[in-house]
Motif scaffolding. Structure first.
Motif: not given
Length: 489
Positions: A317-327, A374-376, A442-446, A448-454
């Motif tokens: 969740l922490a990585r996802a809320e940071a935008g999943l950088p460098d992946e 994981v989100a789906i 909460a993880l699914a939302k983070a 999806v939003e890290a991919h520019g979605g909603s």
């Protein structure tokens, strides 16, 4: 800056005095070219042997080579031949146009339109009478220098005059002539400009300095105290408002982090308490019985697994809320991914009797494959847990305006209206029996939003819930198909 702009005209005039020709230099240059043109035209006339057309072509060549206008004039002032190839404006002439408006600087053509007829001009009469006349004059207020050489010559049994004219634009010289009035005006404007600059500096810099002090005063406790005062001028008020917006965002994120840590500690307390209790029992006097040791082992295993799951989901969740950088992201078919997840859930005995329906259009999405899986999966698990053993989960993958969407609906009891705003909160869950950690959605939302979605949810009372995951566009599929992968087929 104001003082520089005010002083610019004087500087420009001083600069032009260094780069332009003086009036005497311009006169000598124009006289020299006019004389060359007259001599060349006279030679062309005296050697004429090809008729009027050949003469006109010869005069055109003289005009072009020398940058002059040459004409052959009879005793009645009629033009017998005319060579008029006035040269294109130079860079200096084009700069001079700035001082003459849309009409541009004066030209030889404009001078000819205002001059008397050729038969009445003094230079033509003197040339016929004396054989030659040459002079220069400044016209149009001194902004144009016109030099001429008129030479009498015999031609075709008569007497004619060859007139050669050369013009030089003196726009800069005209400006230079008014340098003293401009200097006086500039000195007055310098005083006004200095006062204006002082007023602007005080008006702008004083509020900026005050705002700087307000911001620096918060460096030890940025979220304490009232909002930064928003005052005049408007530009500084907007800047102060932006700082207040930033502080409010920091305060909200701090509140969320504090709530997150509080919830995390609460969730960790239970398994940690089990581990501590088991440790105390095992370290007490006397060895526990085999049955009790088995129960303690199962409790430790269960608590350890829960701790591991909580820590793993917390980090994800922490990585996802940071935008999943460098992946690294790659294009995948969302429909194919959904079918694979549904097949895995169909094979899971926990979902025996549950019916899955998939309506999938091949749609490309640019994602981190394992993260979006994981989100789906979390959304599907949530739907399956509420649909019940005899219920159904409906999944639809489609191309929509502005991207693509994955909809997951279940036939469960739905979500209570008061719980809808909390569905994606960390550690919130209303699954039957209180199962789950409350981090899945909460993880699914983070993610999806890290991919520019909603991601959003709707739940009409008593009609289940529908989660919609939307993704930015990449490419769209061209056909759709519906399959039923219910257990037992």
């Amino acid at each position: 800056m104001i003082l520089t702009v005010v002083a610019a005209p004087v500087v420009a005039i001083a600069f032009t005095s260094l780069v332009i020709d003086s009036s005497d230099d311009a006169t000598r240059r124009a006289q020299r070219w006019a004389l060359r043109g007259a001599e060349a035209a006279q030679a062309a006339v005296e050697t004429d042997a090809g008729g009027d057309l050949a003469l006109r072509e010869a005069l055109e060549g003289v005009s072009l080579r020398n940058g002059v206008r040459v004409r052959v004039i009879d005793g009645d002032g009629r033009v017998i031949a005319d060579g008029n190839r006035e040269p294109a404006a130079s860079l200096r002439d084009r700069i001079g146009e700035l001082f003459w408006g849309p009409a541009g600087p004066p030209t030889l053509r404009a001078y000819e339109e205002t001059a008397p007829p050729l038969a009445e001009r003094a230079e033509i009469r003197r040339a016929f009478a004396e054989g030659r006349d040459e002079a220069c004059e400044r016209v149009f207020g001194g902004s144009l220098l016109v030099c001429h050489v008129a030479v009498r010559t015999p031609w075709r049994g008569g007497t004619f005059v060859v007139l050669s004219q050369k013009s030089v634009r003196l726009a800069f010289l005209a400006l230079y002539d008014v340098r003293y009035p401009v200097l006086k005006l500039t000195l007055g404007m310098l005083l006004v400009g200095f006062l204006l600059a002082t007023w602007l500096i005080r008006r702008m810099l004083a509020p900026i300095q005050e705002l700087r002090e307000q911001v620096l005063s918060r460096r030890r406790a940025p979220l304490s105290g009232d909002a930064i005062p928003v005052g005049a001028p408007v530009e500084i008020a907007e800047l102060a408002g932006a700082f207040n917006t930033l502080l409010a965002a920091i305060a909200e994120r701090t509140r969320q982090n504090h709530a997150f840590m509080t919830d995390l500690v609460h969730e960790l307390k239970s398994p940690v308490a089990v581990v501590l209790t088991a440790a105390e029992v095992m370290s007490g006097e006397g060895a526990p019985s085999a049955a009790r040791a088995e129960r303690l082992g199962r409790a430790l295993l269960t608590s350890g697994r829960r701790l591991d799951m909580l820590v793993t989901q917390f980090l994800d969740l922490a990585r996802a809320e940071a935008g999943l950088p460098d992946e690294e992201r790659a294009e995948i078919d969302a429909a194919e991914l959904v079918r694979g997840l549904v097949d895995a859930m169909r094979a899971d005995e926990r979902h025996a009797g549950l019916r899955f329906e998939v309506d999938a259009v091949p749609v490309k999405v640019l994602v981190i494959s394992d993260r979006i899986e994981v989100a789906i999966r979390n959304v599907l698990d949530n739907a399956a847990s509420f649909a019940g053993r005899e219920g159904a989960v409906l999944i639809r993958v489609s191309a929509i305006e502005g991207g693509s969407a994955i909809e997951v609906s279940d036939t469960g009891p739905g979500i209570a209206p008061e719980n809808l705003p909390r569905v994606f909160d960390r550690f919130f869950t209303d699954r039957p029996g209180g199962k789950g950690t409350g981090l899945g959605l909460a993880l699914a939302k983070a993610i999806v939003e890290a991919h520019g979605g909603s991601i959003a949810v709707v739940s009409p009372p008593g009609q289940g819930a529908t989660f919609t995951l939307r993704f930015p566009p990449v490419s769209h599929g061209l056909h759709s198909e519906t399959i039923d992968v219910s257990p037992g087929e």
